[in-house]
Design an enzyme around this catalytic site. Structure first.
Site, PDB file in Angstrom:
ATOM      1  N   GLU D  88      -7.039  -2.327   0.816  1.00 53.13           N
ATOM      2  CA  GLU D  88      -7.168  -1.359  -0.282  1.00 53.13           C
ATOM      3  C   GLU D  88      -8.577  -0.787  -0.367  1.00 53.13           C
ATOM      4  O   GLU D  88      -8.779   0.335  -0.841  1.00 53.13           O
ATOM      5  CB  GLU D  88      -6.798  -2.085  -1.587  1.00 53.13           C
ATOM      6  N   ASP D 157      -8.418 -12.097   0.526  1.00 52.28           N
ATOM      7  CA  ASP D 157      -7.833 -11.059  -0.347  1.00 52.28           C
ATOM      8  C   ASP D 157      -6.495 -10.662   0.247  1.00 52.28           C
ATOM      9  O   ASP D 157      -6.217  -9.504   0.520  1.00 52.28           O
ATOM     10  CB  ASP D 157      -8.804  -9.867  -0.402  1.00 52.28           C
TER      11      ASP D 157
END
Lengths: 315, 315, 315, 315
Positions: D88, D157
């Site tokens: 992201e 993550d």
């Protein structure tokens, strides 16, 4: 005030139909199915099996009058009736309104569903206790195959044939030919519910059930009507080797002569309208070539029960 | 895979109808209304005004063929047509398929909606640019009142009359008598959409519109058909002072002679079926006594626009 | 299997929180409010008033332990407690776990809600029948104003102040100054629930309640914790004119000495964490300038009841 | 006005979280996953992968500040950082705010997701084009195994480990021991997001990730914070063989010295609060005995992607 509690049905993967809830009256489970009786605001009490609405208090009369009366009215003198499925009791209730009827066999596979409906569906109480009704807990196919009786009318009121578990064996050409037809008396009539018959949805199974019955019976009459709680036009198919006259006045006469109480939905004109399909559906039925056979079932969205009963069925 | 994005319509306070969404194509707002074009999975592109579905790509042909063709086909030679509302363009598109038509006036109050549809509804592009079409941005009542023209057919394709803001002035006896009828040529025909006509929902406004038109015209023909994306059976009413013949073969002949391209939904038999209402609805219409007058509007669920346009209307 | 029955709460106009339902156990209505006890799958039994979740079986202990124990533990020897609202009974239940407590007044305006909870919330049965509890059906403000008693702790467990009908009179500076403070014994402590205290939602009313109490009391301690069934971090505010020590070990000692049974959520460290707000909220509270006065209420989303009780309140 | 278009997330089978939609900005699909960028009313732009919300514009800063800054601030001088996942771009963005950082490797398996975010997430534009960032498209485990570099901080993550397709290989004791730890410099720090850490939801995987890391590192610090758009309290775990000091003032000093721009969520006190878990969670973590090994994965609700990548993984 906003409604807080909702019943939500997935009609298709991409389409939902949601009713505000008053209460969840009863829930239960049989070995085959989950069952619930809900009190909904838009449609009254609703019987839900495995997350699919079966019938709703305020409009089940449309489905059941159209399933039962056209078949019985087109027969000269219907005395003996066999219901495949029908455990809810509403089909028996409508049949028993006919003065000519002497004996009704309701053959449903799921005793818990039958008991649930017997206990909770007040409108069908009298029917369940009518001495002309004989309840059999069995697979309708097995029951018809072992039976030595013949019937004036056989009615298919079966749980839907569904993806991963269709009752499709009860919709095949060979079943109609080898099991149903031999159990009909001369001039006997078969009728079945045939799932949605809308301008698009009729291709699901309605057109194929129609075409399959056409292979087996000389006279086949498909008809349809919109049922609000189903959010769709529903279909039924009449089939017989005797001609099926459709005159509205004659139907109205027979209704007056034979049926106790007054129909709420069906009269001669209503059947005339229901049996004229719209252009799109008529064309589509005329072109239908698929026939249900053991090896070529159509699957529809949802979750059914017959496959659980007949694990060897899909080969 | 579960669907994540949904369009949700509150059909009634207790009833919702939900479509999985592909995308939200365009949104806009006029001084009167919010407008959106959605790409839905079950029904294709859907035009939504103020949170109410107006028409869906895959089945708008049912609504528009039934609104337009019965009226034009029952006329001997329809040349001039007036559409009250119709800004979406689909009504004009169907009218313009008739070879006899020379002039169509589409009178819609909301220019932004018309522009939105002109830009985004590909199926209506040709109609919007047809030289026979004249677009007028005005209140249909005011436009008809000031007009000195007469028309062969007047079509009511108005936004629904709705609670707190009905277009009811365009559904009253005095409007039909003083404004519509004087603007019809001899043998002229009026037709209007009339909201749902289902076994229960017909009491909302359909039966009252029918009864109101009966006070004004000698011949009035109500008819209905199930529209999947509306989750209901819809109603229309034809009205004229000339007899309205209903013969299916004659209608089929006129369809072949007059209409360019092929209808998807309507033919003679379809109209025969659509104009035979079911027993329950027929009985209810026969007993209807209410007439729309300026002082006795019926209100329906939703949010409308006419009251915003005509703030002095409700007195 | 998909879930069919859902409870749906509109947390805000743009945000919904939906629980699968097992059943709708009880529904009722008082003159002020609709009330329902639902059996939900994710959060157990849920008490819903006017479409807003009040408390859920599996996590109401977080709300009630945090509302009651910090106030009572920070007091040297709490004997008399006054609850504004609290008709559910859970606040009284937590108070009555303190051995020092001799008398609890629960003052709720809605007798039907109290009776409903007394009948249906099993976990609070003992509390409702504890001889130290005195139930008063009255507006808490009126009751405190006419009372001549003083209390060691006063607890605000009121229905939320809501748009169009806030209980805001029970959250104003003048109410705290003229009604609450005079009814506290020396070293008395006031505590109130203060709606959400999330990184964004604290600006709704939490920061303003904090700032209003700061105008009236010398020591004010805001604290917060996430409550799963509320889908948000919730806030409370302690206020007193005596210092409020916050040492975790001392709190743990008092918990062991005074509270019968074991806390499920609160201990010294938990309160230490709960009373350190995050940077964003701390900054926002430090900058808050608004004070609740009779003429400057903040409104929040939903539908409340106080305005119905006190129709002349909003002037 | 009622909202018509909604994003609906099934947080669990029995729990839904629904956001009103402004629009569906972009949709796409990689070989592994479906991806969508929605414009929601309550939470702004929302990145959704396979029907699960990944991050929302208005509160992703909470997640990303808490993932990145505690680890980097507890390190004396973090220069090289490895991100497992993070496509992201928000994690890289927060890392690159640290003046000491010289090199960041972002290793994500799904190039289409990375490209999608690079194109559409405006807030991360600068980060994607920062010369210190090196993007690698690979499985993070394979990349770390073949790497000969060591890092000051490694950040997990990763997409959530999910039922039927967990990334559980990136959460096992043997992965931490044989792959992660050898690639940390002396005094290096590992941090991972660890799914929800709420009073009930922490038993899903948070407590097990904590316990697994405790087997491998000398110092392990679990911490948590409520993220509104996730409708839950979220958890992270810091792990190192060097002591992890937690003094709020020292953290505030390092924030001022090292981080460009101002944090919105994290400061010393916020981390102090976040790293004191509530009594219930603390007790539960202390009692946790399960350790993630190759043969004992925990599964969580949803649909993941790693199994698609590593079809031989579950044996």
């Amino acid at each position: 005030r906003r409604r807080s509690c909702w019943y939500e049905e997935e009609i298709e993967e991409n389409l939902r139909w949601c009713f505000a809830l008053n209460s969840i009256l009863h829930t239960g489970a049989s070995q085959y199915q989950d069952i619930a009786l809900l009190d909904t605001k838009p449609f009254g009490k609703a019987l839900v099996i495995d997350g699919k609405l079966q019938s709703a208090e305020i409009d089940e009369f449309i489905y059941h009058e159209l399933l039962v009366h056209p078949a019985l009215l087109h027969h000269q003198n219907p005395k003996t009736i066999f219901i495949m499925g029908g455990g809810e009791g509403s089909t028996a209730r409508e049949i028993l309104r006919h003065g000519s009827v002497e004996r009704v066999i309701m053959c449903d596979i799921d005793e818990e569903v039958v008991d649930f409906c017997k206990s909770h569906l007040v409108a069908n109480k009298d029917a369940f206790f009518d001495s002309r009704l004989q309840l059999v807990i069995n697979d309708a196919r097995a029951e018809l195959q072992k039976s030595e009786d013949k019937f004036d009318v056989i009615i298919g009121d079966l749980a839907d044939p569904i993806e991963g578990g269709p009752c499709y064996q009860l919709y095949t050409k060979s079943f109609y030919e080898s099991t149903v037809k031999p159990r009909l008396n001369e001039n006997g009539i078969f009728v079945t519910q045939a799932r949605p018959a809308g301008v698009f949805s009729h291709t699901e199974v309605f057109s194929c059930i129609f075409n399959t019955l056409k292979q087996v019976f000389r006279y086949v009459v498909p008809y349809s009507a919109h049922i609000p709680s189903y959010a769709d036009t529903w279909g039924w198919v009449l089939a017989s080797d005797s001609p099926l006259p459709l005159d509205a006045d004659e139907l109205d006469l027979r209704i007056r002569q034979r049926i106790n109480g007054e129909n709420r939905y069906l009269d001669g004109k209503t059947f005339a309208s229901a049996s004229i399909l719209s252009k799109a559906v008529r064309k589509s039925l005329a072109k239908e070539t698929q026939v249900y056979t053991e090896g070529a079932a159509k699957f529809i969205y949802g979750h059914g029960t017959c496959s659980k009963l007949q694990p060897g069925a899909v080969q």
